[in-house]
Structures are given as C-alpha cells and as structure tokens.
Design an enzyme around this catalytic site. Structure first.
Site, PDB file in Angstrom:
ATOM      1  N   GLN A  92       0.846  -1.190   0.000  1.00 45.69           N
ATOM      2  CA  GLN A  92       0.000   0.000   0.000  1.00 45.69           C
ATOM      3  C   GLN A  92       0.887   1.247   0.000  1.00 45.69           C
ATOM      4  O   GLN A  92       0.397   2.360  -0.148  1.00 45.69           O
ATOM      5  CB  GLN A  92      -0.903   0.022   1.233  1.00 45.69           C
ATOM      6  N   VAL A  94       3.703   4.054  -1.006  1.00 49.49           N
ATOM      7  CA  VAL A  94       4.063   4.742  -2.251  1.00 49.49           C
ATOM      8  C   VAL A  94       5.560   5.044  -2.295  1.00 49.49           C
ATOM      9  O   VAL A  94       6.056   5.580  -3.280  1.00 49.49           O
ATOM     10  CB  VAL A  94       3.223   6.039  -2.418  1.00 49.49           C
ATOM     11  N   ASP A  95       6.276   4.625  -1.227  1.00 48.96           N
ATOM     12  CA  ASP A  95       7.738   4.811  -1.254  1.00 48.96           C
ATOM     13  C   ASP A  95       8.358   3.671  -2.063  1.00 48.96           C
ATOM     14  O   ASP A  95       7.691   2.703  -2.414  1.00 48.96           O
ATOM     15  CB  ASP A  95       8.299   4.836   0.189  1.00 48.96           C
ATOM     16  N   HIS A 110      -1.419   1.394  -4.361  1.00 46.65           N
ATOM     17  CA  HIS A 110      -1.817   2.796  -4.172  1.00 46.65           C
ATOM     18  C   HIS A 110      -0.924   3.742  -4.968  1.00 46.65           C
ATOM     19  O   HIS A 110      -0.856   4.932  -4.685  1.00 46.65           O
ATOM     20  CB  HIS A 110      -1.788   3.161  -2.689  1.00 46.65           C
ATOM     21  N   GLY A 176       2.650  -4.455   8.963  1.00 43.87           N
ATOM     22  CA  GLY A 176       2.691  -3.006   9.173  1.00 43.87           C
ATOM     23  C   GLY A 176       1.514  -2.255   8.592  1.00 43.87           C
ATOM     24  O   GLY A 176       1.672  -1.150   8.081  1.00 43.87           O
ATOM     25  N   THR A 177       0.323  -2.862   8.693  1.00 41.96           N
ATOM     26  CA  THR A 177      -0.856  -2.152   8.204  1.00 41.96           C
ATOM     27  C   THR A 177      -1.960  -2.226   9.253  1.00 41.96           C
ATOM     28  O   THR A 177      -2.130  -3.237   9.922  1.00 41.96           O
ATOM     29  CB  THR A 177      -1.354  -2.708   6.847  1.00 41.96           C
ATOM     30  N   ASN A 202       2.828  -7.067  13.064  1.00 43.09           N
ATOM     31  CA  ASN A 202       2.503  -5.649  13.280  1.00 43.09           C
ATOM     32  C   ASN A 202       2.963  -5.198  14.659  1.00 43.09           C
ATOM     33  O   ASN A 202       3.207  -6.018  15.546  1.00 43.09           O
ATOM     34  CB  ASN A 202       0.983  -5.445  13.127  1.00 43.09           C
ATOM     35  N   GLU A 204       1.149  -3.640  16.745  1.00 40.21           N
ATOM     36  CA  GLU A 204       0.048  -3.936  17.686  1.00 40.21           C
ATOM     37  C   GLU A 204      -1.089  -4.543  16.886  1.00 40.21           C
ATOM     38  O   GLU A 204      -1.070  -4.483  15.647  1.00 40.21           O
ATOM     39  CB  GLU A 204      -0.427  -2.636  18.352  1.00 40.21           C
ATOM     40  N   ALA A 220       8.770  -3.997  12.975  1.00 41.79           N
ATOM     41  CA  ALA A 220       8.975  -4.766  11.740  1.00 41.79           C
ATOM     42  C   ALA A 220      10.439  -5.154  11.549  1.00 41.79           C
ATOM     43  O   ALA A 220      10.754  -6.276  11.131  1.00 41.79           O
ATOM     44  CB  ALA A 220       8.486  -3.943  10.545  1.00 41.79           C
TER      45      ALA A 220
END
Ligand code: APR
Ligand code: ZN
Length: 238
Positions: A92, A94-95, A110, A176-177, A202, A204, A220
C-alpha cells in the site's frame, strides 16, 4: 526441496517503512494527524487546491528519497530471492523502499511517489522531484500533471492480479498495516476463503487482527527478519 508453502502473498503498509523514518498515517503523529485526508488525498481536494496537494506529495517525495530500507524490507527481498515457492509482494506504500532493498515486481496498489500521471491524457512518466500546477505533461503538454498515487475514492491498481493471487495462495502475510482501508483490509478474507494460512506481523493488533490465524507483534525490523528466517528454515526441515 519441498517448501512448506507453494505461494506466499505479502501485503505491506506504512508500518514497514516507519523505522526508515517515513511517517505512518494513523499513529499518534501520523500524516492524518497533520493533514485532513479530504484536503490532500482526494480528487476533490486536488481540484479545490492543487498547489496544497502537490506540496504535500513533493514533501513526501523528498523525504522518501532520503530514506533507506530497513531490515524488514531487506528480509522480504531475501525471501523473494531464496524462497523456492512463489512470493507476491503487494504494498500500500508509495515509497520505493522495497525496490531499494532489492525486491522485484512490487505491486504498488496505491501508486508511487516516483510516478507522475497526466489527468488529461493518462500519460505516465517518472515524476520530477517537485510537481506543480505548471508541470507539463510530456505527451499532451497540458498542465494536468498529478502524483501517480491512488486517492480515496479512486480504484487501486493491480486489483485483478492481486485477487487472483489471493485465490491461489497458501500463505497470506500482512505487515505493518492497520487494516482500516479497503480493499487491502479485505485481502485476509480472500486468502482465508482460498484455504490459505494467514499471519499478521505488526506493532500492535490491527483492526482485522481477529481474522488472522496467527500474529506476531513487535517492530517490523525485528519480527520480519525473524519470521523470514523461520520460513526459509522450514524449507530446510523436510
Ligand atoms: N513496525 C511494525 N508495525 C508498525 C510500526 C513498526 N515499526 N510502526 C507502526 N506500525 C503499525 C501501526 O501499529 C499500524 O497498525 O503500522 C500500521 C500503520 O497503519 P496506518 O498508518 O493506517 O498505515 P496503512 O495501514 O499502511 O494505511 C493504509 O491508508 O491513508 C491510506 O493510502 C494510505 O496506503 C495507506 C492506507
Ligand atoms: Zn497529458
């Protein structure tokens, strides 16, 4: 050697790039605590104030250009190169940190900060460091240049490919989402319907954590390399 899994689909979110210094969206100091989504990440916001939106993405483009991939990005690149089965990497983000770590065929659902899109003729080209309302489209020479990023209300990229991969995978991993934005947040359900095992890595529990078979919590850069090492080790344990 027979791997434990034949086809792994991995979905990453802003949390994998947090330790590379790029802000997440929904953490306390996240991007959506500093900007209103409707002002900087919707077509209406762009129509209302294009300079504000271009400035928002120019700042993120500049920050992303200085960021380095972290151990989590590097571990996923190693998984892609060493895993005997198929590894599909969907992000997701954009980097370009997955690519900088050596990952290939990254599906940026994305879009990317590195891309520019002409809102008039749909031409795509590598974005300059700064896009503005004066930037000319190289193809039609109009000044309708915008970041090639998918805004809220727009259709994410590569969805046909992603959904067909989810239907045929036997392991789905979300990293990480926060699981708050669809369609990405629904990928775990598609994988489950396909009979895949599902794991969340993740900081959390995410909004969709109850829909995963398994979860590992932590940063991560620590938990992704450990998980990749285990997966590659499973391959050696026949
Ligand atoms: N390690 C692992 N996870 C982390 C770390 C870290 N160091 N830091 C934060 N996280 C987790 C947070 O706990 C949170 O669950 O990463 C997640 C980030 O969630 P969001 O900020 O909502 O980012 P993301 O899920 O990628 O957002 C999805 O929303 O705004 C849109 O288009 C934007 O692609 C984005 C989409
Ligand atoms: Zn054009």
């Amino acid at each position: 050697m027979q791997a434990m899994y034949d086809k792994v689909v991995i979905l990453t979110g802003a949390g994998i790039s947090a330790e590379s210094g790029l802000g997440t969206f929904r953490d306390a100091q996240g991007l959506w605590a500093q900007h209103r989504i409707e002002d900087v990440a919707t077509p209406a916001g762009f129509a209302r104030n294009p300079d504000l939106v271009q400035a928002f993405y120019n700042a993120r483009r500049a920050q992303a250009a200085l960021a380095q991939p972290n151990a989590a990005h590097l571990a996923l690149a190693q998984l892609q190169s060493s895993f005997p089965g198929e590894v599909i990497l969907v992000t997701q983000n954009v980097d370009a940190l997955h690519e900088a770590a050596g990952s290939v065929s990254v599906l940026h659902m994305h879009g990317t900060l590195a891309g520019a899109l002409c809102a008039s003729c749909n031409h795509r080209w590598p974005a300059p460091p700064e896009l503005s309302s004066n930037s000319l489209c190289p193809q039609c020479h109009s000044t309708a240049a915008r970041p090639d990023v998918v805004w809220f209300g727009e259709i994410p990229y590569h969805m046909d490919r992603i959904l067909s991969d989810l239907e045929t995978c036997d392991l789905f991993v979300a990293i990480g989402t926060s699981g708050q934005v669809y369609p990405a947040a629904g990928f775990v359900d598609a994988a489950t319907a396909a009979g895949a095992k599902t794991i969340e890595l993740n900081l959390e529990p995410s909004a969709t954590h109850s829909r995963f078979d398994d979860a590992r919590f932590g940063r991560a850069s620590a938990i992704v390399p450990a998980w990749v090492a285990e997966l590659l080790d499973e391959r050696n344990r026949d």
